[in-house]
Motif scaffolding. Structure first.
Motif, PDB file in Angstrom:
ATOM      1  N   GLY B  83       0.831  -1.208   0.000  1.00  0.00           N
ATOM      2  CA  GLY B  83       0.000   0.000   0.000  1.00  0.00           C
ATOM      3  C   GLY B  83       0.855   1.243   0.000  1.00  0.00           C
ATOM      4  N   PHE B  84       1.887   1.174   0.798  1.00  0.00           N
ATOM      5  CA  PHE B  84       2.785   2.323   0.908  1.00  0.00           C
ATOM      6  C   PHE B  84       3.402   2.680  -0.452  1.00  0.00           C
ATOM      7  N   THR B  85       4.025   1.662  -1.065  1.00  0.00           N
ATOM      8  CA  THR B  85       4.702   1.926  -2.346  1.00  0.00           C
ATOM      9  C   THR B  85       3.686   2.314  -3.427  1.00  0.00           C
ATOM     10  N   LEU B  86       2.510   1.695  -3.341  1.00  0.00           N
ATOM     11  CA  LEU B  86       1.482   2.019  -4.335  1.00  0.00           C
ATOM     12  C   LEU B  86       1.176   3.513  -4.288  1.00  0.00           C
ATOM     13  N   VAL B  87       0.939   4.002  -3.072  1.00  0.00           N
ATOM     14  CA  VAL B  87       0.606   5.417  -2.924  1.00  0.00           C
ATOM     15  C   VAL B  87       1.792   6.286  -3.338  1.00  0.00           C
ATOM     16  N   VAL B  88       2.977   5.876  -2.879  1.00  0.00           N
ATOM     17  CA  VAL B  88       4.172   6.671  -3.202  1.00  0.00           C
ATOM     18  C   VAL B  88       4.346   6.765  -4.706  1.00  0.00           C
ATOM     19  N   GLN B  89       4.176   5.605  -5.357  1.00  0.00           N
ATOM     20  CA  GLN B  89       4.376   5.583  -6.803  1.00  0.00           C
ATOM     21  C   GLN B  89       3.320   6.433  -7.504  1.00  0.00           C
ATOM     22  N   LYS B  91       1.757   8.921  -6.295  1.00  0.00           N
ATOM     23  CA  LYS B  91       2.026  10.336  -6.045  1.00  0.00           C
ATOM     24  C   LYS B  91       3.181  10.839  -6.897  1.00  0.00           C
ATOM     25  N   SER B  92       4.273  10.078  -6.893  1.00  0.00           N
ATOM     26  CA  SER B  92       5.456  10.555  -7.634  1.00  0.00           C
ATOM     27  C   SER B  92       5.139  10.619  -9.116  1.00  0.00           C
TER      28      SER B  92
END
Lengths: 110, 294
Positions: B83-89, B91-92
């Motif tokens: 979930g974390f990386t999904l959101v980070v990705q 967003k970026s």
């Protein structure tokens, strides 16, 4: 239940912390995310089929991510990074579709 | 169990083959942690869950519960990470959608495109600047030529009497005395003025004005003088544009106009009014035979 909660926690963490992706990870993160999604859908399908296995899920999740990242890395080194990551995304996309179709059949009998 | 990328087909079939013998026990274990039995835990770890479950009904449940602490936590951790990386990705990606997520070869291609485009644009700039310079200098020289031609036309117009003129000069007034002013006197005066550098002249009289040009003629007639076909009667005023002092002095030379006229009984008054206006103009003659030699 726990899985959903964990996913939500991760999303919230990502929103709250708002980190930037390091340049070195830039090419691999998207592919890794897709690979992880594939593992998750596979896990959901297995759960519905009643054959879910923790260990297998963990291993498949990690290996999915690592293999996907490795393929992209190798592609970059070989000079076909763009094509290979496209290929990986296509393969993973097909698998996700298959898993989702299986989940759908189980849930809706259709 | 189709979640592995590398060896999806292998495990799929075996596990499915195993499961028919095994009821759906393992799943509920996640939500209801039950009694823990370390003894059963070991075989469950080594073999696949269904395989371990064949021993009995209670054992696999216990094993599952036990495993929840380890593998379940790991699963939770992985999903948090996902979930974390999904959101980070996400967003970026939405933050810098332009170039940040592109890979090296794409960027190189884009850079090459931009370079080529820049070259083209630079060439365009050079061409346009050259033509601009050309136009500017062309316009400048064209203006210069027009200005020169205009000046020349003005000069010639003044000389030919087609343009009014203004400038420093003198007024020479010839008055009849005991004897009349003759054409000879006028001609003398005009020639003297020309000799002194007068550039434009006009003869005024009560009966009319005549612009004096190169071809001007003076004819004595009864009661006056015909200048270029215009009958003038005294007194005559010659307006002349030129260096006033030179012109005035030339009038007063011994044996000059003043002498000449006064000896013949006339009277001459030379004025220097500062600015002389010559207003009478003639129409330019239309040349029928003479053509310029270019």
């Amino acid at each position: 239940m726990i899985a959903v909660l964990a996913l939500i926690v991760g999303v919230v963490l990502g929103v709250v912390l708002n980190p930037t992706v390091p340049d070195a990870l830039q090419p691999y993160l998207p592919i890794a995310v897709v690979a992880a999604l594939d593992a998750v859908f596979g896990g959901v399908r297995a759960k519905l089929d009643g054959i879910f296995d923790d260990k297998q899920f963990v291993i498949s999740f990690i290996s999915n991510v690592l293999v996907a990242a490795f393929i992209v890395y190798l592609g970059d080194k070989l000079g076909v990074g763009a094509q290979l990551s496209t290929g990986v995304v296509v393969v993973l996309g097909v698998r996700i579709f298959g898993n989702v179709a299986a989940i759908r059949r189980r849930l809706f009998k259709a | 169990m189709s979640d592995e990328t590398t060896k999806p087909d292998g495990p799929d079939e075996p596990t499915l083959a195993h499961t028919p013998a095994q009821p759906d026990v393992p799943e509920p274990a996640e939500s209801e942690p039950a009694v823990s039995e370390p003894a059963v835990f070991e075989p469950a770890r080594t073999a696949q869950a269904p395989a371990a479950g064949t021993a009995g009904k209670g054992a696999p449940a216990a094993a599952q519960a036990r495993r929840l602490t380890g593998a379940g936590a790991l699963i939770g951790l992985l999903l948090v990470l996902l979930g974390f990386t999904l959101v980070v990705q996400l967003k970026s990606n939405s933050a810098d959608k332009a170039y940040a997520s592109l890979r090296q070869e794409d960027l190189v291609t884009i850079l090459a495109d931009l370079d080529a485009r820049e070259d083209r644009l630079q060439q365009d700039i050079a061409v346009l600047e050259a033509s601009r310079r050309e136009l500017v200098s062309g316009a400048a020289s064209r203006d210069e030529i027009i200005k020169k031609a205009q000046e020349r036309a003005d000069d010639l117009g003044i000389l030919a009497g087609t343009l009014p003129a203004q400038g420093p000069g003198v007024l020479v007034r010839l008055e009849d005395g005991s004897k009349k002013i003759t054409a000879n006197h006028l001609l003398n005066a005009v020639q003297e003025l020309r000799g002194a550098g007068a550039e434009a002249m006009q003869i005024d009289s009560p009966s009319g004005s005549v612009r004096v040009i190169a071809s001007t003629s003076f004819v004595d007639v009864d009661g006056g003088i015909v200048v270029d076909g215009v009958r003038l009667t005294g007194p005559y005023t010659i307006k002349a544009i030129g260096e006033p002092r030179d012109v005035a002095i030339a009038m007063r030379f011994p044996g000059g106009v003043v002498d000449d006229v006064t000896r013949d009984g006339g009277n001459v008054i030379v004025n220097e009014p500062g600015t002389v206006d010559i207003t009478t103009v003639r129409s330019a003659p239309t040349l029928e035979y003479a053509k310029p030699v270019s």
